[in-house]
Design an enzyme around this catalytic site. Sequence first.
Site, short mmCIF file in Angstrom:
data_model
loop_
_atom_site.label_atom_id
_atom_site.label_comp_id
_atom_site.label_asym_id
_atom_site.label_seq_id
_atom_site.Cartn_x
_atom_site.Cartn_y
_atom_site.Cartn_z
N THR A 73 5.54 -0.86 -43.66
CA THR A 73 5.75 -1.18 -42.25
C THR A 73 5.08 -2.48 -41.84
O THR A 73 5.71 -3.36 -41.23
CB THR A 73 5.27 -0.03 -41.37
OG1 THR A 73 6.08 1.12 -41.62
CG2 THR A 73 5.34 -0.40 -39.89
N ASP A 188 11.66 6.53 -39.68
CA ASP A 188 10.73 6.47 -40.80
C ASP A 188 9.87 7.73 -40.91
O ASP A 188 9.71 8.29 -42.00
CB ASP A 188 9.82 5.24 -40.64
CG ASP A 188 8.86 5.07 -41.80
OD1 ASP A 188 9.30 4.62 -42.87
OD2 ASP A 188 7.67 5.38 -41.63
N HIS A 192 9.83 10.32 -44.16
CA HIS A 192 8.67 10.63 -44.99
C HIS A 192 8.40 12.13 -45.03
O HIS A 192 7.96 12.66 -46.06
CB HIS A 192 7.44 9.90 -44.47
CG HIS A 192 7.35 8.48 -44.90
ND1 HIS A 192 7.15 8.11 -46.20
CD2 HIS A 192 7.47 7.32 -44.20
CE1 HIS A 192 7.13 6.79 -46.31
NE2 HIS A 192 7.32 6.28 -45.10
N ASP A 235 12.83 -2.47 -41.04
CA ASP A 235 11.92 -3.19 -41.94
C ASP A 235 12.17 -2.86 -43.40
O ASP A 235 11.92 -3.68 -44.28
CB ASP A 235 10.47 -2.88 -41.58
CG ASP A 235 10.19 -1.37 -41.53
OD1 ASP A 235 11.14 -0.58 -41.45
OD2 ASP A 235 9.00 -1.00 -41.56
#
Length: 569
Positions: A73, A188, A192, A235
């Site tokens: 990140t 994100d 995860h 990203d």
Amino acid sequence: MAGCEVRSFIVFLCMVVTLVSTGSAKYARQVLLVSMDGFRWDYVNQTSTPNFDRMARQGTHALYINSTFITKTFPDHYTIVTGLYEESHGILGNRMYDPVFNATFSRENQESRWWDGGEPLWVTARNNGRKSATFYWPGSEAEIRGVRPNIWLPYNESAPFRPRVDRVMDWLVNDSIDFVTLYFHEPDKTGHKYGPDSTQILGKVREMDGILGYILDNLEKFSLKDKVNLIVLSDHGMTSIDLQRRLIDITEVIDMEEDVLFTLDSGPIMHINPRKDPRYVVQKIRNATVPHLTVYLKEEIPIKWHYGNNRRVMPIFATADEGWAIVTVGFSGGELMKVTVSFSGSELMKVTLGFSGSELMMVTVGFSGSELMKVTVGFSDNELMKVTVVFSDSELMKVTVGFSGSELMEVTVVFSDSELMKVTVGFSGSELMEVTVGFSGSELMEVTVGFSDSELMKVTVGFSGSELMEVTVGFSDSELMMVTVVFSGSELMKVTVVFSDNELMEVTVDFSDSELMMVTVGFSGSELMKVTVVFSDNELMKVTVDFSGSKLMKVTLGFSGSELMRVGL
């Protein structure tokens, strides 16, 4: 299965829309840069995303964009706003060590010295007479090269997404900000937690599509379509890792005590700062011929990665094949024995999970400096026995939670330096027995709540100095028996309320230093029996009212000096 950011050869989502005026002005003046962290390039093809489709129709889009080498990140976001590779701007990861500073960077670090390697767009805008604002972005809380955005906010992950959009629209409409960033930590976080191929990630993608729709609707609502360039990107992407079968345990090939000072990061890459000659440690790893692991001396890192030419890269750099993760995990006879994560400097130093015969025995988290120092969780026969949290430097010093046979026995919280000194919660057989809160100095000294067989027996609050000294609430068999409030100095000295069989028996108020000295109200069987008021120093000395069976029996008024002396009825 768990998610891990993918390497540079995996692409990430980048959708760009430029909304410009159809009139004489060819270019819009304002820019809104939006990041949806970890939004993999193909998520839009896996579920319904009508607002991404809408944006693509109205503007333009790229199928994918290659990320920088380290898909994390902080480095990726800083590359987006500086246009520099990681080795140039210096943000090499979410955590890194600088040998010149002799310090470790974490995502909470906003010191300028870590960020000055690059100039982000919000600084460039200000240097060119434009106004900038950031609703979160890595680096946006730091003063960089002496400049900050006109408006910036400390990061708060819990901030709801739609209010973030509302705030940004206000900046564009009412503050006429020229360059604005808007950051979302999803999808994100969900990737995860559940993996990038999970049903949960598809639900989160649809949610983020709704947020994009809310942005587009607000641009139309505030007539900003012809005034604002909107860029939406991510990203990095994400790939799945099998945490049961695809872990590379670095501790199996090197001695973490003899060979290594510390390691940084884990997953697809790992930095290793060796205790011995780096060439010796690298050769030791290579001799072990570990599948799916490649290890480099710093000077051997491929130039095409644009990563190795920075002092924050450690002397040894390890990479894993896609879908594999490098960790520090210990096993014995196939049983998991220990998991350790170590950092350096004033950052996280250690996370240890200890096992015996595959039963969890202990969890320890240690920090250094004025940060969190230790969190320990102890087990016996897989039953939780104790949880301890220790801090230093006048911060929280200890929190202890004790168990016996999985029953909670005690909770203790201790502080230092005139802060909260102790909070203790005691149990017996899982029944709450006592709660004690202690302070020091002129602060609150003690609050005690006592129980018997889980019934509340007493509540005591004690203070020191000229502050409140004591508040006591007494119970018998959960029935209220007494309430006492005591003060010191020229303040209120005592208030007492007495009950019998839960019936109010007496109320007494005492004061000192020529103030009100006593007020007493007596009851019998909830019937008012007596009212007594006493004063001193030429003031009213006594007023007594007696009752019997709620009927008025006597009234006495007594005074002193040249005032009324006594009236009796």
